[in-house]
Design a protein around this motif. Structure first.
Motif, mmCIF file in Angstrom:
data_model
loop_
_atom_site.group_PDB
_atom_site.id
_atom_site.type_symbol
_atom_site.label_atom_id
_atom_site.label_comp_id
_atom_site.label_asym_id
_atom_site.label_seq_id
_atom_site.Cartn_x
_atom_site.Cartn_y
_atom_site.Cartn_z
ATOM 1 N N GLU A 1 5.511 5.247 -3.736
ATOM 2 C CA GLU A 1 6.265 3.792 -3.661
ATOM 3 C C GLU A 1 6.979 3.697 -5.165
ATOM 4 O O GLU A 1 6.632 4.323 -6.174
ATOM 5 C CB GLU A 1 5.058 2.690 -3.547
ATOM 6 N N ASN A 2 7.883 2.634 -4.886
ATOM 7 C CA ASN A 2 8.686 2.200 -6.312
ATOM 8 C C ASN A 2 7.729 1.468 -6.958
ATOM 9 O O ASN A 2 8.192 0.144 -7.011
ATOM 10 C CB ASN A 2 9.828 1.931 -5.888
ATOM 11 N N THR A 3 6.522 1.840 -7.328
ATOM 12 C CA THR A 3 5.930 0.777 -8.307
ATOM 13 C C THR A 3 5.175 1.437 -9.266
ATOM 14 O O THR A 3 5.439 2.811 -9.519
ATOM 15 C CB THR A 3 4.449 0.441 -7.540
ATOM 16 N N TYR B 1 4.550 5.693 -9.567
ATOM 17 C CA TYR B 1 5.039 6.454 -10.552
ATOM 18 C C TYR B 1 3.843 7.193 -11.157
ATOM 19 O O TYR B 1 3.819 8.289 -11.336
ATOM 20 C CB TYR B 1 5.829 5.448 -11.702
ATOM 21 N N ASN B 2 2.830 6.643 -11.474
ATOM 22 C CA ASN B 2 1.685 7.057 -12.049
ATOM 23 C C ASN B 2 0.908 8.279 -11.161
ATOM 24 O O ASN B 2 0.586 9.223 -11.627
ATOM 25 C CB ASN B 2 0.583 6.150 -12.449
ATOM 26 N N LEU B 3 0.852 8.085 -9.987
ATOM 27 C CA LEU B 3 0.534 9.034 -8.772
ATOM 28 C C LEU B 3 1.074 10.196 -8.550
ATOM 29 O O LEU B 3 1.177 11.273 -8.708
ATOM 30 C CB LEU B 3 0.372 8.207 -7.392
ATOM 31 N N ALA B 4 2.607 9.886 -8.810
ATOM 32 C CA ALA B 4 3.740 11.069 -8.712
ATOM 33 C C ALA B 4 3.471 11.910 -10.052
ATOM 34 O O ALA B 4 3.408 12.933 -10.030
ATOM 35 C CB ALA B 4 5.069 10.438 -8.776
ATOM 36 N N LYS B 5 3.302 10.960 -11.284
ATOM 37 C CA LYS B 5 3.097 11.962 -12.463
ATOM 38 C C LYS B 5 1.932 12.829 -12.609
ATOM 39 O O LYS B 5 2.068 13.850 -12.825
ATOM 40 C CB LYS B 5 2.866 10.857 -13.534
ATOM 41 N N VAL C 1 11.751 9.361 -11.194
ATOM 42 C CA VAL C 1 12.519 8.533 -11.996
ATOM 43 C C VAL C 1 13.838 8.786 -11.349
ATOM 44 O O VAL C 1 14.682 7.879 -11.194
ATOM 45 C CB VAL C 1 12.447 8.504 -13.423
ATOM 46 N N ILE C 2 14.022 9.849 -11.183
ATOM 47 C CA ILE C 2 15.628 10.484 -10.558
ATOM 48 C C ILE C 2 15.584 9.611 -9.215
ATOM 49 O O ILE C 2 16.576 9.119 -9.013
ATOM 50 C CB ILE C 2 15.625 11.890 -10.488
ATOM 51 N N TYR C 3 14.472 9.581 -8.360
ATOM 52 C CA TYR C 3 14.618 9.160 -6.880
ATOM 53 C C TYR C 3 14.776 7.595 -6.974
ATOM 54 O O TYR C 3 15.715 7.093 -6.253
ATOM 55 C CB TYR C 3 13.343 9.541 -6.199
ATOM 56 N N TYR C 4 13.972 6.934 -8.086
ATOM 57 C CA TYR C 4 13.855 5.400 -7.813
ATOM 58 C C TYR C 4 14.734 4.657 -8.835
ATOM 59 O O TYR C 4 14.946 3.578 -8.990
ATOM 60 C CB TYR C 4 12.578 4.825 -7.844
ATOM 61 N N GLY C 5 14.695 5.507 -10.306
ATOM 62 C CA GLY C 5 15.251 4.942 -11.090
ATOM 63 C C GLY C 5 14.076 4.221 -12.103
ATOM 64 O O GLY C 5 12.977 4.150 -11.642
ATOM 65 N N ASN D 1 13.853 1.328 -15.743
ATOM 66 C CA ASN D 1 14.487 0.533 -16.625
ATOM 67 C C ASN D 1 15.906 0.540 -16.267
ATOM 68 O O ASN D 1 16.303 -0.032 -15.286
ATOM 69 C CB ASN D 1 14.022 0.991 -17.925
ATOM 70 N N ALA D 2 16.503 0.844 -17.459
ATOM 71 C CA ALA D 2 18.008 0.570 -17.349
ATOM 72 C C ALA D 2 18.702 1.875 -16.598
ATOM 73 O O ALA D 2 19.995 1.528 -16.072
ATOM 74 C CB ALA D 2 18.722 0.804 -18.930
ATOM 75 N N MET D 3 17.945 2.876 -16.149
ATOM 76 C CA MET D 3 18.415 3.985 -15.187
ATOM 77 C C MET D 3 18.324 3.745 -14.017
ATOM 78 O O MET D 3 17.381 3.302 -13.397
ATOM 79 C CB MET D 3 17.776 5.308 -15.894
ATOM 80 N N GLY D 4 19.452 3.929 -13.218
ATOM 81 C CA GLY D 4 19.688 3.522 -11.924
ATOM 82 C C GLY D 4 19.022 4.804 -10.906
ATOM 83 O O GLY D 4 18.796 5.860 -11.722
ATOM 84 N N SER D 5 18.893 4.805 -9.656
ATOM 85 C CA SER D 5 18.480 5.793 -9.149
ATOM 86 C C SER D 5 19.624 6.729 -8.653
ATOM 87 O O SER D 5 20.841 6.279 -8.263
ATOM 88 C CB SER D 5 17.918 5.217 -7.335
ATOM 89 N N TYR D 6 19.460 8.088 -8.543
ATOM 90 C CA TYR D 6 20.162 9.263 -8.105
ATOM 91 C C TYR D 6 19.705 9.760 -6.829
ATOM 92 O O TYR D 6 20.313 10.893 -6.655
ATOM 93 C CB TYR D 6 20.220 10.266 -9.305
#
Length: 191
Positions: A76-78, A82-86, A152-156, A158-163
């Motif tokens: 999820e985008n939460t 993020y922590n689980l993906a990490k 981060v690439i998938y969801y973005g 902070n200031a970085m958007g999704s790719y």
């Protein structure tokens, strides 16, 4: 009699030439071959159409379908996602499937403008102070992993958007490998 026939021929020829000359208009083309190519029928987006059963021209994909080149991303985008993906997400590509020279092109297009070509956080936008606070890849406070980079690439973040729409799934994983390679180079040069 011959003169009469000649006069009739001249008269007929004059009438034909006059009719052609009178129909010619320089400002407008005389005849259009396939006029629909010149004056197409305008259709309104999402207008009704007899081509489809429900009458709507734009069709929504059936529920549960996945576009070609994409797969489900179950994180999820939460912050928890993020922590689980990490912690758990690993690349499906091995080192033989990643061409770092080709991936460098993708990195230069999408990432280097902010993160810098070396991953040191000194891209052109940072140098011109358009974006502030872009971290280095070797920042020990961040401890990036394959999973965190992909998330981060998938969801973005902070200031970085999704790719996710600019890069295919394989390209995202290739960029992840390239970022990890830059991280190793930065950590090696720091020692």
């Amino acid at each position: 009699m011959n003169t009469m026939k000649s006069l009739i021929k001249i008269l007929v020829l004059t009438v034909i030439l006059t009719s052609f000359a009178s129909c010619k208009k320089d400002s407008v083309p005389n005849y259009q071959y396939m006029p629909n190519m010149y004056a197409p029928v305008g259709y309104e987006a999402y207008s009704e159409s007899k081509a489809f059963a429900n009458g709507i021209e734009a069709q929504v994909s059936p529920e549960g379908t996945i576009a070609r080149g994409h797969s489900l991303f179950e994180y999820e985008n939460t912050t928890e996602g993020y922590n689980l993906a990490k912690e758990t997400l690993k690349s499906p590509l091995d080192s033989t499937q990643v061409d770092l020279e080709k991936t460098k092109v993708l990195f230069d297009i999408y990432c280097a403008i902010c993160h810098g070509v070396k991953g040191d956080g000194q891209g052109n936008l940072v140098k011109r102070e358009k974006i502030l606070g872009v971290p280095r890849y070797d920042d020990p406070a961040r401890a990036i992993t394959e999973g965190s980079i992909y998330h981060v690439i998938y969801y973005g973040k902070n200031a970085m958007g999704s790719y996710k729409n600019q890069l295919s799934e394989k390209e995202r994983w290739e960029v992840v490998s390239y970022v990890l390679d830059l991280k190793q180079k930065l950590e090696g040069s720091a020692k």
